[in-house]
Every structure is written in structure tokens, then in C-alpha cells.
Design an enzyme around this catalytic site. Structure first.
Site, PDB file in Angstrom:
ATOM      1  N   SER A  19      -4.080 -15.726   1.979  1.00 52.29           N
ATOM      2  CA  SER A  19      -4.018 -14.359   1.465  1.00 52.29           C
ATOM      3  C   SER A  19      -5.108 -13.487   2.079  1.00 52.29           C
ATOM      4  O   SER A  19      -5.195 -12.305   1.762  1.00 52.29           O
ATOM      5  CB  SER A  19      -4.150 -14.361  -0.061  1.00 52.29           C
ATOM      6  OG  SER A  19      -5.355 -14.985  -0.454  1.00 52.29           O
ATOM      7  N   THR A  22      19.315  25.274 -13.483  1.00 50.38           N
ATOM      8  CA  THR A  22      19.746  24.022 -14.100  1.00 50.38           C
ATOM      9  C   THR A  22      21.005  23.615 -13.341  1.00 50.38           C
ATOM     10  O   THR A  22      21.763  24.489 -12.895  1.00 50.38           O
ATOM     11  CB  THR A  22      20.061  24.146 -15.605  1.00 50.38           C
ATOM     12  OG1 THR A  22      21.135  25.057 -15.779  1.00 50.38           O
ATOM     13  CG2 THR A  22      18.851  24.626 -16.384  1.00 50.38           C
ATOM     14  N   HIS A  23      21.196  22.340 -13.165  1.00 47.26           N
ATOM     15  CA  HIS A  23      22.325  21.844 -12.364  1.00 47.26           C
ATOM     16  C   HIS A  23      22.291  22.445 -10.955  1.00 47.26           C
ATOM     17  O   HIS A  23      23.321  22.536 -10.304  1.00 47.26           O
ATOM     18  CB  HIS A  23      23.674  22.171 -12.999  1.00 47.26           C
ATOM     19  CG  HIS A  23      23.828  21.738 -14.419  1.00 47.26           C
ATOM     20  ND1 HIS A  23      24.588  20.664 -14.783  1.00 47.26           N
ATOM     21  CD2 HIS A  23      23.310  22.220 -15.579  1.00 47.26           C
ATOM     22  CE1 HIS A  23      24.558  20.523 -16.105  1.00 47.26           C
ATOM     23  NE2 HIS A  23      23.781  21.455 -16.605  1.00 47.26           N
ATOM     24  N   SER A  36      11.867  18.314  16.619  1.00 50.38           N
ATOM     25  CA  SER A  36      12.875  17.350  17.021  1.00 50.38           C
ATOM     26  C   SER A  36      12.681  16.997  18.484  1.00 50.38           C
ATOM     27  O   SER A  36      12.288  17.839  19.294  1.00 50.38           O
ATOM     28  CB  SER A  36      14.260  17.960  16.829  1.00 50.38           C
ATOM     29  OG  SER A  36      15.224  17.281  17.604  1.00 50.38           O
ATOM     30  N   LYS A  79      14.140  23.122  15.998  1.00 48.94           N
ATOM     31  CA  LYS A  79      13.928  22.545  14.672  1.00 48.94           C
ATOM     32  C   LYS A  79      12.480  22.634  14.195  1.00 48.94           C
ATOM     33  O   LYS A  79      11.559  22.447  14.963  1.00 48.94           O
ATOM     34  CB  LYS A  79      14.342  21.069  14.675  1.00 48.94           C
ATOM     35  CG  LYS A  79      15.828  20.824  14.854  1.00 48.94           C
ATOM     36  CD  LYS A  79      16.681  21.412  13.738  1.00 48.94           C
ATOM     37  CE  LYS A  79      16.448  20.752  12.425  1.00 48.94           C
ATOM     38  NZ  LYS A  79      16.865  19.369  12.361  1.00 48.94           N
ATOM     39  N   ASN A 107      10.980  20.880  10.830  1.00 44.15           N
ATOM     40  CA  ASN A 107      11.430  20.042   9.733  1.00 44.15           C
ATOM     41  C   ASN A 107      10.316  19.808   8.714  1.00 44.15           C
ATOM     42  O   ASN A 107       9.167  19.599   9.092  1.00 44.15           O
ATOM     43  CB  ASN A 107      11.875  18.679  10.280  1.00 44.15           C
ATOM     44  CG  ASN A 107      13.056  18.804  11.212  1.00 44.15           C
ATOM     45  OD1 ASN A 107      13.944  19.613  10.980  1.00 44.15           O
ATOM     46  ND2 ASN A 107      13.059  18.009  12.279  1.00 44.15           N
ATOM     47  N   GLU A 144       9.709  15.372   3.007  1.00 45.29           N
ATOM     48  CA  GLU A 144      10.708  14.294   3.059  1.00 45.29           C
ATOM     49  C   GLU A 144      10.047  12.924   2.899  1.00 45.29           C
ATOM     50  O   GLU A 144      10.566  12.045   2.213  1.00 45.29           O
ATOM     51  CB  GLU A 144      11.457  14.338   4.387  1.00 45.29           C
ATOM     52  CG  GLU A 144      12.364  15.544   4.578  1.00 45.29           C
ATOM     53  CD  GLU A 144      12.919  15.589   5.984  1.00 45.29           C
ATOM     54  OE1 GLU A 144      12.176  16.014   6.896  1.00 45.29           O
ATOM     55  OE2 GLU A 144      14.077  15.166   6.177  1.00 45.29           O
ATOM     56  N   TYR A 203      -2.216 -19.729 -14.976  1.00 43.56           N
ATOM     57  CA  TYR A 203      -2.091 -19.246 -13.609  1.00 43.56           C
ATOM     58  C   TYR A 203      -1.015 -20.026 -12.857  1.00 43.56           C
ATOM     59  O   TYR A 203      -0.938 -21.253 -12.937  1.00 43.56           O
ATOM     60  CB  TYR A 203      -3.433 -19.399 -12.876  1.00 43.56           C
ATOM     61  CG  TYR A 203      -3.368 -18.816 -11.482  1.00 43.56           C
ATOM     62  CD1 TYR A 203      -3.524 -17.456 -11.278  1.00 43.56           C
ATOM     63  CD2 TYR A 203      -3.122 -19.620 -10.372  1.00 43.56           C
ATOM     64  CE1 TYR A 203      -3.437 -16.902 -10.006  1.00 43.56           C
ATOM     65  CE2 TYR A 203      -3.039 -19.088  -9.092  1.00 43.56           C
ATOM     66  CZ  TYR A 203      -3.193 -17.725  -8.920  1.00 43.56           C
ATOM     67  OH  TYR A 203      -3.098 -17.196  -7.668  1.00 43.56           O
ATOM     68  N   GLN A 230      -0.488 -14.914  -6.575  1.00 40.96           N
ATOM     69  CA  GLN A 230      -1.179 -14.456  -5.368  1.00 40.96           C
ATOM     70  C   GLN A 230      -0.482 -13.239  -4.775  1.00 40.96           C
ATOM     71  O   GLN A 230      -1.112 -12.383  -4.152  1.00 40.96           O
ATOM     72  CB  GLN A 230      -1.199 -15.583  -4.345  1.00 40.96           C
ATOM     73  CG  GLN A 230      -1.700 -15.148  -2.989  1.00 40.96           C
ATOM     74  CD  GLN A 230      -1.834 -16.326  -2.043  1.00 40.96           C
ATOM     75  OE1 GLN A 230      -2.498 -17.314  -2.329  1.00 40.96           O
ATOM     76  NE2 GLN A 230      -1.175 -16.234  -0.903  1.00 40.96           N
ATOM     77  N   LYS A 261      -1.098  -8.856  -5.291  1.00 39.34           N
ATOM     78  CA  LYS A 261      -2.044  -7.888  -4.719  1.00 39.34           C
ATOM     79  C   LYS A 261      -1.379  -6.869  -3.801  1.00 39.34           C
ATOM     80  O   LYS A 261      -1.688  -5.685  -3.831  1.00 39.34           O
ATOM     81  CB  LYS A 261      -3.164  -8.637  -3.986  1.00 39.34           C
ATOM     82  CG  LYS A 261      -4.239  -9.129  -4.957  1.00 39.34           C
ATOM     83  CD  LYS A 261      -5.230 -10.060  -4.339  1.00 39.34           C
ATOM     84  CE  LYS A 261      -4.678 -11.458  -4.213  1.00 39.34           C
ATOM     85  NZ  LYS A 261      -4.322 -12.142  -5.458  1.00 39.34           N
TER      86      LYS A 261
END
Lengths: 471, 471, 471, 471
Positions: B24, B156-157, B278, B284, B286, B291, B318, B323, B326
Site C-alpha cells: 500500500s 422549474t422543469h 477545439s 469553439k 468550451n 463540464e 480488522y 487497506q 484509503k
């Protein structure tokens, strides 16, 4: 023109397939108590601020009370064309009261109405779950008391590790459940905030008094931002998350008791009442209740996933997607409530097979760590002591004996410090007696904690039983 | 014989594939600060209770301090054969100090050690996230102040519903983030409990003082049950859940601003600095940061799923499965911290296109509900008023005009109550001005709340900047 | 002006925090082989159709080949400001070749480029996983052959149910793994479709030949719709789902072997090489590899959740959220590949403790169902036979004996049909021998299937080893 | 003694709370058709091999047929004490037939019985979903034909990118749905394998003929390993995964059409029949069906999570947890079936606002990439061409004009190659006409594909309508 409440601007009828697809009455009927309670509080406030008269208010309260009674009695007609519980109740009110009924929806929207109803439902569900958690905690305390003398092998990696008192084991679950109670209580504070008055999304131009409604319905506070209030489902996510942790606590325990019920472990006798048999194998006695409790954790985790995915990427404020929030909330709360109830039955009825457990305690070198700690006490560094005892274990294992059965020569061959005194510290009962740290399985420590928990969880007066259903 | 710390009873070497599979260190090296801090506190306690001498303690503290500095400087050698950060640090100490180093692991196990380290890490991560949430809240307050005069269509909607002040909109997110802070604070209380001293699972027979360690490390309490302490991962689940809700709040907002950045909405100009272009389409620009913030919510939800599935069905205490706890904890905290940081950059740099927004406010009948409320004020039942305005809307829509542009004849044809007064209540600015309920978008209400939040979130003195990394 | 490839329309520099937040080079560098291969195929096609000259093509192929070698050798410089692997490679090419390098990105976009690279990676990963599944299947066949004479208790509800041959048990996992191979093969067909040529989202006006590229890269087909091709991530979802089922198969088996490794079951000896010890308890030998395999299933399930949540609610076509698709795809494939590899090590090294298992076979009435079937053969209805044997079991259990040890009087007291013949059918070896249905644990049936699988899974010639890494 | 079918060895009655907790009849009653069909096939096989007589078989078939009719007619009494659908039907048969009824459960167990029933149900559900997918594909083809002349702006990052034909857009969804059909068909092959005859877990000593049963029930194959067959739930996982991908495809489309229905986009008119209004805002017309389709994807993802978590860590063979598999399977299939059905209604009824769309096509420089490709055709390297056009776009944007409206001086200022010819290639219709690659939006290419799909999806004869319910 459509006969829906919102039909004014519409020219076509709703497609019946659409009605079936969009309806929520098949599940949100569960909210009828909450919806009526919130409408009564709303109507009283409308009268108080002069938007309706006291006489109109009285009619509305009377009408709603009757409708609630009809639903409770199972004689109220439901129809998917009426969409949801709110429309059912309001339409029934208008049928009874005409124009007076048409005034109830003043200064509110279904958006804040459903948020209010659902918060009321979740608040009650939390209280019901909390009562059941306490019931299970008490079952664990009785289990601890009933098996006060039993020493269990404690496990890590499912390998025998060190001995623990059965009461210490029981208290581990009491602790876990107490954290669950804490999470639910924290969640309840955030649930118990009134959205009603946010209206559709922006509030209202009418002179409403939201504090009064909050007070009447037992809310601790009034939601401060209408856009937030009508879109917020944090409370649902948080309640279902708290349920999921409860469910996973129970699943871990259930897994453990499924193992303990095997012929191989043989630690546990479950009463026939919580087991079932096989349709083909005549000898089977299966721990079905534990298996189902374990399995149902998947359902609650799925309910949480449902809500998390549902709200992902939704812009403000209300979106119809949110109609789908109720099913996972209902399901998670009810599932966890029933699992807790059954877990208490299982814990209350279970009996540890003390003799069989005791007979096996010699296996697994449960006293090895205590011996290592004795060596540390004699000044040997931990890593060295660990290695010395490791060698003793390897020797004992190869001969098929316990550490206490090693000869003096075998001991001394590993390290000159290992003299006859070693034997007087070995054996599982001595290992248990040797513990002393706070929170350990030391008998005095366990007794102290058991007493403290018993005091804490025993109600001053007779406890009221938890409600029969959640909420 | 194996050269592992636990190699005493083993005869074969670990398979190198196994070493790679079970290691680990490739991710738990992040815990080095916490591991050293906890070991120093542990060593001081061992000296205090007499299990090591003060001189030994001084050597250990010195050695650990040096090791920490080497790791921080990037000159410490890592090796998968040494499994994890704990073994790396202890082995380096033993290399330096010999037998004195071999004493550090007295009265503790990796089970309680890693739980302690991880709690310390999560505690710091929560504090770092909390600081970043406040930073984002302040960015929202500045956004609100900067756009105090802008009226937005509320949705709304995703259909235009009623007008809201841009400041009201901004405060909705301040509220959501404040609930996130509350959840994190509640979680922090349950994180901040010391497991060290639970040892492997049952406590220890050595005379340790856990209160002292807790005090030295800033823990609020000592875990009361050793079996629970070494198996409990509730704190990790809860922290990651709180992160997931933050991430979903950000995802909803990011979705909204992706929409607002379209040519079709055109509400928003994002600075070039938070956009990309792009590789093929030259025109473009963006909204990539938004996003990605939206997309990264999936990752945090997945981190939560990871932990929920991981702990499902694990018996006490345990198990090595843990392990794997984490990675999702680190990932969720770090992802949310960076999303919050970037969200603050975006909000700080964004400019509403006030003119374009204002030009479009006539679309969508944003004043219809206010008109309905005026009719209610004149005694018409809500349902009736709703239907009347619905008819006006249908009429206006078929003619392609606003409600204010309907003729007196058209108004009166719907209901005699609809006279010339109607026009003086219509129009979006009037609709906004009409709001009055607590929590609504009423300008005075929004000003009051904005002032209160500004007061609350402005530090008395200059705020310390959030740490550069989480934790 | 920005120095990005897409910088033409931009006036501000990207914020360095944004560069760090939006970069993908830290993980998509894994795609370098695929990216170079796809670019070479693309360049050759551009030359073929006349968009570049053969000489330009040769330069590009040479340049890309060198760059690939540099990356493979670890001497290629990476920089988060260059965003992703595609930009790194193209920029390096332009540095080398100037205007010729600037021609490579003709008639393609990063949208179709990354989809192509990722499909190539997934295709190789599937092949690598498939090879490892076969390796594990072969380990199971050897396990079956090695333990051909061992009879295990079979379990339902983790209660002893009926006896099964160890070889029958092993073949159950061979079957599960074979279904996994089938799912991966089906998925591979849908993976192996070329998106390149979809360009940004709509195709191109340049005269490209997509069939040629598909052929050069070994794709089975060319994606037929450019909007679909650039937005489609079904192949990633499906591959990760197939991995998740593999992971869950392994998790179920790992759980089982953790149980079998307990002192209580004692069925199994795992080689030291796949176990680890404890830092505090000298006697421990923990089945860590099995526990981690079980635990890592959570990670693969989380990877699937990651992708499912990521794509939820994304409109056509490419959205930057999709950049986050790679991490879960890489992680799921690599995790499952390493789990399969280690599972084969564990199965190959494990030894059933035949004597201990045999000694315990008398427990649990494993022969009860066979006796019931004998009664059915004698004309007693199944439900009646089930109940009669149930009574015998209850009697035997109360006396602590096996069914074969019941007296004649005890037998006859339950039913007159139960005569001395009963004893000659009892006992686990006889119960095993009695099976006869297709797919049952009947020895001849198991031998037949073992032979068929061995034939099927033994390569005609020496098998090539699976690749060292996935892909 | 218990009156359960498995009660022989039990002394206590089941606790009624346990009966409620463990029952499955409240949801597995859905399997009654499958259970009866499988029992009839089983009985006929028992007669064929001589385990029952032909007369007994005839009685059983008659009895089961009557029971099925009673359940279908809603007159069959259900009782949670009888656990599940299997026990209900068998108990009813025994009530009718006495000892003959008691013979039906010969050589089978509920473990293989329920696996058989569920596979039959899933197989039918897959067929029903497949029919609905085809229905939706046909709706898309009609949509494409209906809007053959419409050019839409295509989007990446939700920013206008390049123009696409509406028919091209529609075919993208036809492609996605076709992959869904492929996944379902692959899944169906793995579903359609008979587990019956695996009995409890190990097969049987009775001379059954599994091939005959498989043949009678339309299974393609017989499961080859009894341990695997009784524990395998891969088929359920895979079917629900395939449903989840369908749901996510629909969710992406629904998101898009929610956007297109906004006042800001204004691309789409949905029929009133698939919209609903607001209880408070008279002007609202909300795209509820699309929102709910988007939202319900969360539910199907949750169903998948449910199953994945459920099976995690279960050892062989059957465990009671698996009872919980049915709810998510039923829910996912039914939810997806209804979403598909409604999606077809929406697509069939939707009308693109061609004029409004066309009026906005000048925005967003949709022709910029085509211009770049023209420059490439004239020998300018792509990167250079990209940058040149980027500069033109920046210029045009700052002046608020289209590329075609730039002056000759402005063009030439960027590059001498940019002469008057440029204008004759600009404009969206020319950009669309310029496409030529396979799979692009080139009109001839789209026509070709539309024709091919129409041919492929038009049934030779009139198609039978999909079944009213799933399955």
C-alpha cells in the site's frame, strides 16, 4: 380542456399512458397524514393573516380531517389520473367545499408542499429508527449480561487473534449503533427546516407567516432561500446515507453470526423461530433472518445510489425527476427499521454455546500476544519479543501443542529469558485477566462500561414502545 | 525466514507478485506526516508511563523527525517489499537506532495505528475543504453584489417560471454550501476520536495512557471499545458522503452554467482562462472547467460506492480488505477540494450578460403567477384564479404577445374582474417588486440576507489562506 | 495569444490552476502506444488518398516511431500545460517536422482520436484478461485433479447440505469464469469498431478512407454514425461491467477460502508465500491475498458506478466530462487482471487438508437428502419422505449421533418402511456415489466434465504467456 | 411442530415478525406463470422417467392449470406465512390432490426452481424490451423522414460545433439502440440455460432427464454444474446492466429534449399530451415525461448496484440473500420497458420548429470547420489552417458578424490565400453539402443509411404488437 388542476393553458387531454407513467399516487399515498397535517397548518396560517376567513378555515380543517379519516380507513378512492396525494386530497376537498376548497392552495405550490410532507415523513422515520436502534442496543446489553462469563476468540483477518469477553464484543455493536444515533440526530436537525412558503421557487407576494406554520408543525427553523428550499434534497440523501451505515453495521454482524451458526464454528444457537428449513434437505436449519439482514444492506446502498444519481446534474430549481426521490427514501427507512427490529429479536433469542467455545479456546495461540507483552515488560524490545514468540509459536505448531505445553528446553532454546515463569502467564483466562488499558477487554473495564451503558439506556420510566410502522 | 516485521512464524519468503499485490506504500505514503506525528505522541506517552526511558524517547523523536524531513524532501527510499508507510518509517528508525527503534511498536498494532493516521488525515482534509467552501461562498457573495440589479428568469422543469434576482440565485448556493459545512463539522466530531491503544483488537496489558496521546494529537475523545475502534470506518464513509453531496451541489451548478454558456441561453460570459478550445473546430470556446466539475461528481459518488461495498459483510475486527479504504478517501477529499477551488475561480471570473438577459425577460410569462396572486388578493379562489390566468396565457401565446399586451376586451372576455388595473401589475420588474414572503426573492429580503451572509463570512481579521493541498 | 493548439480565437492565457485541473496527461499517457499506432494508420491513409504526400507520410511515421520509443524509454518530457497524450505527441512531431507535423491532424479531431485510442487499449486489455482467466481455469483444473478423491461438505446458507467432490466444486468456478470469457468476447465485438473519421461530431468534407484505417488497426467494422461514434462510451461501460462480474466471482471465492482458512473450518492450507503476519500478534498467518481480492471487488464495482454516473444526462455529442472515463476503465481492467493473476497463484499453491475434512464429514447429516430420495424411490411422496427424514434428523441430533447410528427401533418408530436397509444407504461416501443426474456431483459425471474441460483448455502447443501488463 | 414444508426437524413455530420479514410472496407472485410452466414440464419429465405415473402427472398438470387460472383471475388467496410463490402453488396442489401433490417436489429444490422461474421471466422480459426498442427505433426513423430537410446545429460541450441533418441526429439514437439490442441478445443466450435439476446444490440420485425439461421450456442448454447453477446470478446482473445502458441512452436523449424544449432553445414542440402544467404557475408547460425518463435512469442504475452489492462476498452455493435478487430485476426491466414505450410516444409526437432553428443557424460559426478543411485542401497544414480560421472567427465575433460577412480586406489581413472564393464555401447549407466521409452528415450518406435502416426495421408482415406488460 384538460380537467387537471393546471389545465388552463392546455388544449389536449393527457395521454392515458402518460398518466400511468407520471403518476406518483401509487407510492406517495404514504404521505397522506403529513399532507393533511401540513395543509391544516397552512390553512390556519392563511386565516391568521387574513387570506381566508376563520369560517373558511374551519371548513377546510373539518374537510381535511374527514378526508384523512377516509384514507386511514381505506375507503378513499385513488385514481392515477389525479397524479399524486396532494391533488387527491385537494380535489376531494373541493368536491366537498367548492370555492372554499379552491382557496387552500393559496401561496403555496406542490414544490414546497411535497418537500414539506417528505420532511415530516423523514423526521418521523428517523424517530422510529432511533427507537429501534435503542431497542437493539438494549438487546445487546442483555446479551452481554447473559454471557458475562464467556470468553470468545477475537478475530482479525478471521484468524484467531486474542481473547475477548463476550460482553466486550456486544459493547462494540452498542458503540457502532450509538454513532448511528448521532448521525441520525444530526441529520434530523437539517431535515427539520420548513420549506413551505418557498412556493414554486421564488416565494410569494401574499402576506404569509412562515414562522407560524413552522411552529405548528414542530419545525426548528424556516428555510431561508426559496430557490434552495424547493430544490434541496440533501435531507433525503443524508437520511438514506445514515440508514445505509446502519444497514452495513447490521450486515457485518449478520455475516459474523451466519459464520458462528455453522457446524464448523458452532458458537451460537439461534432459536428455531428465526430460522427456516429446506424444501429438499430435511436436516437443514438455516439462519435466514441473518442472511436477509445481510442481503438487505444491498437494498439500502442501492437506495442511496438511486438518490445520488437522481440529483446529479439537475439545474435549479424543481425538476420532475425529483418525484422519484420518495421511493428510495421510503424503502431505505422501512427496510432499516424492519432489519433493526428483527436484529433485536435475533440478539434477544441467541445463546452462545459456552462449553463448545471454551473447549476450543486452546486453539490459535490466543495468549501469544500477552506473552510478548510480558517480555516487553521485562525490557525486551517489542520487535525482538515479537520474533521470539513467533518462534515459540512455530515450534508449538509443528508439535501440535499449546504454548503452555512447550518444554522448558524448548523455551530456553529460543531465548534464555524464557524460563518457567512463562507458563504461569499462559492460557486464555490469564490472558484476558492481564488486559488493563482503557477500552480493552479487561474484565473490570468491560464491567464499568456495561454498567454505564445500562444506566444510560434504561429509561427512567417505562419506555413507550416504538411505533408499529415507520413512520 | 522472512525478513518481514512479522516473519517469526513464517518459513517461506513472500512471493514478489504478492508483495506487489498487497503493498500500500504507493498510496499510503500520503500519511507520512500523520504517521510520524502519531508515533511521536505515542513514544512520549510510552516514556511518561515508563515503558521506555526519556532518553530512548528523545532518540525516537529525533529519528522520526529526521525521517519525516527526508520523506518531505523526497529523498527517502520507498520499496514495495516494505508494504506500507508504517513499516517504512519503523524500519528506517530501527536502522538508525537499533533496539531503541524496536521499542516504538510497544502497545500498538498497525490496526490502531493506521486508523489513527487516517483519522488525522481526514480531519485535516475536512478543515481544508471547509476553508475552500467558505472561499466559494465568498465568491458567490461577490457575484451577488456584482449583479445586484440583474433579474434572472427562474426555472422549474427548465421552463421559465418566475423572475428571481441574481443575488437571490447566488444565495441559494451559499445556503447549500452552508449545509455542506454543517455536515462536515458533524462528521469531524465523529472523526476526531482516538483509536490508538485499541492495539490489534482487544487493547493491551501494558500500562498505557490513551488520554495523553489524545490530548497531544488534538483528539476530542478516546474510542471506548477496542473491537469497535479497530474495525470502525464510519468516519471514512461519512466524510466521503459529505464530499459527495458537495460534489453534487457543484455538479448541479456546473450543469446550469454549461447551459447558461450556450449560444441559445447566452446568459453568461466565462473568462477565456477557464475555457478551452477545439483541436479541429476553430471557433469553439468550451466551458470545460464546468463540464469537468460536473463529471468529477461521478468520481466522488464512485468513491462512496467503493467504501460502502468494501465494508459490506465484513465481520469484526480488522480485515485486510480495509487497506483499500484509503484510496477512495484520498480521492474524494482531493477531488472535491480541487473542484471547490476551481468553482471559486469560475464564479469570481463570470459575468452575467445583463443586457441579453433583460432583453429576453418578456418571454415565458414570468409575471403570470404574480397576476394570479393579485386575483387571489381580490377574493378569487386560487384554483379559479389559476385557471383564469391560464386562459390569458393561452390567449397571449396564440397571439404572440405578453400578458401586458392583451387588450381590455381580451382581459374582460376571460373574467369581468380583469380590468385595466391588471396592466399596472404586469411586467417582470413589477413582479419582482411584489414579492414579500420570508426567503423570497423580494429585493429587501435579498438585501437583508446578503448583508447577513456578508457579515457572517467576512473574517474579523484577514483570513488565513486555505492550505495549498488537501490535507 | 494562447500557445495551445486551439488558441486562435483566445486572448487570455489559461489559468495554471485550470491547466492542472483539466489536464489528463497524468493518466492518459498510458495510451501512448495506441495513439501512435492510430496516428500511423491515419497518416498512411492520408497519403493513400492524396491529402499528404508519401514523403510527408514517411517523415510522420518515422517521427512518431521515434517519439514512441522515447516515451517507452522514459525520456520523453511530459507537461501538464500540454493537456493530454494526443497533444504531447503531436507537439513533439511538429517540433521535429514543422509544417509536415502540422498536417497530421487533418480530418480528425481529438474526439474521434481518443475514442479510437481507448478502444484499442480496451481491446488489448480484454485479451490480457481473457488469457489470465484461462490461466485461472487451468489452475482450477489442476486443483481438481490434485484433490480428485476429496469429498467436501457442500453448503447452502453456509450450513452443511450435501456432499460434493472437490473436483465438482472446482469446476463450478471454471463454469463461472467461462461465462466471464463469453461476456468479454461479446463486449470485444462491440469494442472493435473504428470511430476514427467521425472527426469532431459530423464527419469531414475531406476524402478519407475509413475502411483502410480500420483494416490497418485490426478493427472489425467502421462506426456508421459520426454523432454516435464520438459520444458512444457503451464499450467502456460494458468492459467495466464484465470486469465487475469477474471481480465478484473472485470475491465470492475469496470469501469462501478466507472461511476455509480459519482454525474453525481448517479445510485449507495456503502457502506462506500468499499470506502475511501481524505486526503485534506473533502467531498470526493471515490470508491477506484472499482478503484483498475480496476487497478489490469493491473498487471495480466503484469503477462501474463511476462510468454510469458520468454518462448520465449528457446530451450529444462529446462533452468534456468524458475525459474522466479513462481512469475507471484503466483501473477496472488492471485491478481485475492482477486479481486473476494472484488468484491463480493461490489456487495453484493451495492444499486441501483431506484428513481434517474427512474427519468432519459425519457432522451435518450430509446423507439425509439421499435417504429421502431412497424413500421417494420406494413410492413415498417427497413431502412425506422429507418430513420422515426430518424426524430422524431431529432424533439423531437430540442423541448426538449420525443417522447411521440410529437404532432399528428408532427408525421404525418414525415409519414402518424404515428398515435395516436404511443403514446400507447412509454415510457420506455412499451419498456421493448415489448421485446420477447430469451436472451433479456423481463421480463419473465429474470425471467426464473434468476430462472435457482439460481437453478444451489445454493449448495444442505451449501457450504463450499472458502479457506482463494489461494491456 | 411447524406446519412449513420444511418443518420436520423444527420444534418452535416461526415468529410472525419473522414470517413478515422473510416472505417474498409480496413480490415473487409475479413469477406464477413461470412457476406453473416449469412445474408442468417437471411433472411430465417425472412421468416420462417413471418417478410418477402418467395418471398422477395428468392430475398434477390439471391442478396446476387450475391454480394458474385462479391466480390470473385474482381469486387465489396469498398468505405471508406461506413464504413464496413456490410454496403457495405447491400447497394449493396438495390441498387439491393430497399425496399426488406431495410428489411434485421430487428431484428438485426451491434453489433450482426459483432460478428456473426467474430465468424464464427474464427471457420474456428481454423479448418485451427488445420489441419496445424496435418500436422506438421505428419512431426515430419516422422522425428522420418527417424532418428530412431540417438542419440542426450539432453540439460538442453544448457549444455549437458543426451543422448536422436532423435525420443524421435521429440515426445516432437508432445506432445506440441497436447496440442495446445486441447486448440483450447476447445476454439472452446466457439467460436461456436450464438450472432445474441442480436440485439443492449437488444434483440428485433420482433418474431425471434434464434435456427433456429444457426442451419443453425452450431453453437452449442445460447448466452443466449443479453448484454453479444454483448460485449463479450472472444472468440477472447482465440483464439489469443491459437495461441500465438503455436507461442511460434514454436519459441522455431526454436531457437533450428538455433543453430543446426551453424557451431559449425553442427547437422542439412537444404535444400537450406528454406535458403537464403547474399547480401554481398558470403559464407552465413542462416536459415531464422527458424529465421522468431522465430521472428513472437513476432507478435502473440503483437496481444494478443492488444486485452487485447483494452478491458481493457470498460463498457457494445458495444463500438466502439471493431472495432479494427479484425486486431489482423486476424493477429494472419494467422501468426500462415503460420508459421505452413513452419515449416512442414522445418521439412520434414531437415536431421540430424548423423555422426557428433555421433562423438561428447563423449563430455559432457552424461553417468554420468546413472553411478550415477547404484551406487544407489548398495545401495549408491543418494546424495552420485551424489558427487562421480561429483568427477570422475572433474578428467576426468582435464585429458581431458571420464569417461570410467579413470583408475581403479582413480576410486577406489574416492570410493572402483567403480570397473571395472563401465566401462561396461559407454558410451552413453549403457546409452540410460539403461533407462526404462515410458515417458523416453528408446528405447522400444519411439518405443511404436511412433507407437501409428502414428496410431493416420494417417487418415483412404486420408486426405483432409488443406484449402489454413486461414480461
Amino acid at each position: 380542456m384538460s380537467n387537471q388542476a393546471w389545465g388552463g393553458r392546455f388544449t389536449d387531454e393527457t395521454d392515458p399512458r402518460v398518466a400511468r407513467f407520471t403518476e406518483s399516487i401509487s407510492f406517495d399515498h404514504k404521505l397522506f397524514e403529513q399532507d393533511v397535517a401540513a395543509s391544516i397548518a397552512h390553512a390556519r396560517m392563511l386565516a391568521q393573516v387574513g387570506l381566508i376567513t376563520d369560517a373558511e378555515c374551519a371548513q377546510i380543517v373539518q374537510g381535511l380531517t374527514e378526508i384523512r379519516a377516509e384514507i386511514a380507513a381505506g375507503v378513499f378512492p385513488f385514481d392515477v389520473a389525479r397524479e399524486d396525494i396532494h391533488m387527491h386530497i385537494e380535489a376531494a376537498l373541493i368536491e366537498r367545499l367548492g370555492d372554499v376548497g379552491r382557496k387552500l392552495h393559496t401561496a403555496r405550490s406542490r414544490n414546497d408542499q411535497v418537500a414539506t410532507d417528505l420532511r415530516l415523513w423523514v423526521r418521523e422515520a428517523i424517530d422510529g429508527i432511533d427507537a429501534r436502534i435503542q431497542g437493539l442496543q438494549r438487546a445487546w446489553l442483555e446479551f452481554a449480561a447473559r454471557h458475562r462469563e464467556v470468553i470468545l476468540p477475537g478475530y482479525t483477518h478471521l484468524q484467531r487473534a486474542q481473547p475477548v469477553l463476550a460482553a466486550h464484543y456486544a459493547l462494540a455493536y452498542v458503540e457502532k449503533l450509538e454513532r448511528d444515533r448521532g448521525r441520525l440526530a444530526d441529520c434530523r436537525r437539517r431535515v427539520n427546516v420548513l420549506p413551505l412558503g418557498a412556493a414554486a421557487l421564488a416565494g410569494t407576494s401574499l402576506p404569509i407567516d412562515r414562522e407560524q406554520v413552522a411552529c405548528a408543525l414542530g419545525f426548528d427553523a424556516v428555510a431561508a432561500n426559496s430557490l434552495d428550499a424547493s430544490s434541496d434534497r440533501d435531507f433525503a440523501l443524508e437520511a438514506v446515507f445514515a440508514c445505509a451505515v446502519v444497514a452495513l453495521h447490521l450486515a457485518g454482524w449478520a455475516e459474523e453470526w451466519v459464520l458462528w451458526s455453522t457446524q464448523e464454528f458452532g458458537f451460537l444457537s439461534l432459536p428455531d423461530a428465526v430460522c427456516t428449513g429446506s424444501s429438499i434437505m430435511p436436516q437443514k436449519k438455516n439462519p435466514d433472518v441473518c442472511e436477509l439482514i445481510r442481503g438487505k444492506s444491498a437494498r439500502v446502498v442501492a437506495d442511496l445510489t438511486h438518490l445520488l444519481v437522481l440529483v446529479k446534474g439537475l439545474p435549479l430549481a424543481y425538476n420532475r425527476d425529483l418525484q422519484e426521490d420518495k421511493r428510495p427514501v421510503f424503502d431505505a427507512c422501512e427496510t432499516v427499521a424492519s432489519c433493526l427490529e428483527l436484529a433485536a429479536v435475533v440478539v434477544a433469542g441467541a445463546r452462545l454455546n459456552a462449553a463448545a467455545i471454551a473447549a476450543g479456546l486452546d486453539r490459535g495461540f490466543l495468549d501469544a500476544t500477552t506473552l510478548m507483552e510480558q517480555l516487553i515488560g521485562r525490557g525486551i524490545p517489542q520487535r525482538t519479543a515479537h520474533e521470539l514468540v513467533g518462534k515459540l509459536v512455530a515450534r508449538a505448531e509443528s508439535r501440535g501443542v499449546t504454548l503452555a505445553e512447550l518444554t522448558e528446553d524448548e523455551l530456553r532454546a529460543v531465548h534464555p529469558e524464557l524460563g518457567p515463569w512463562v507458563r504461569s502467564t499462559l492460557g486464555v483466562p490469564r490472558a484476558v485477566a492481564a488486559f488493563r488499558s482503557f477500552g480493552s477487554t479487561a474484565p473490570a473495564e468491560v464491567d464499568r462500561q456495561l454498567a454505564a451503558w445500562t444506566e444510560r439506556l434504561t429509561p427512567a420510566s417505562a419506555p413507550s414502545p416504538p411505533p408499529a410502522t415507520v413512520p
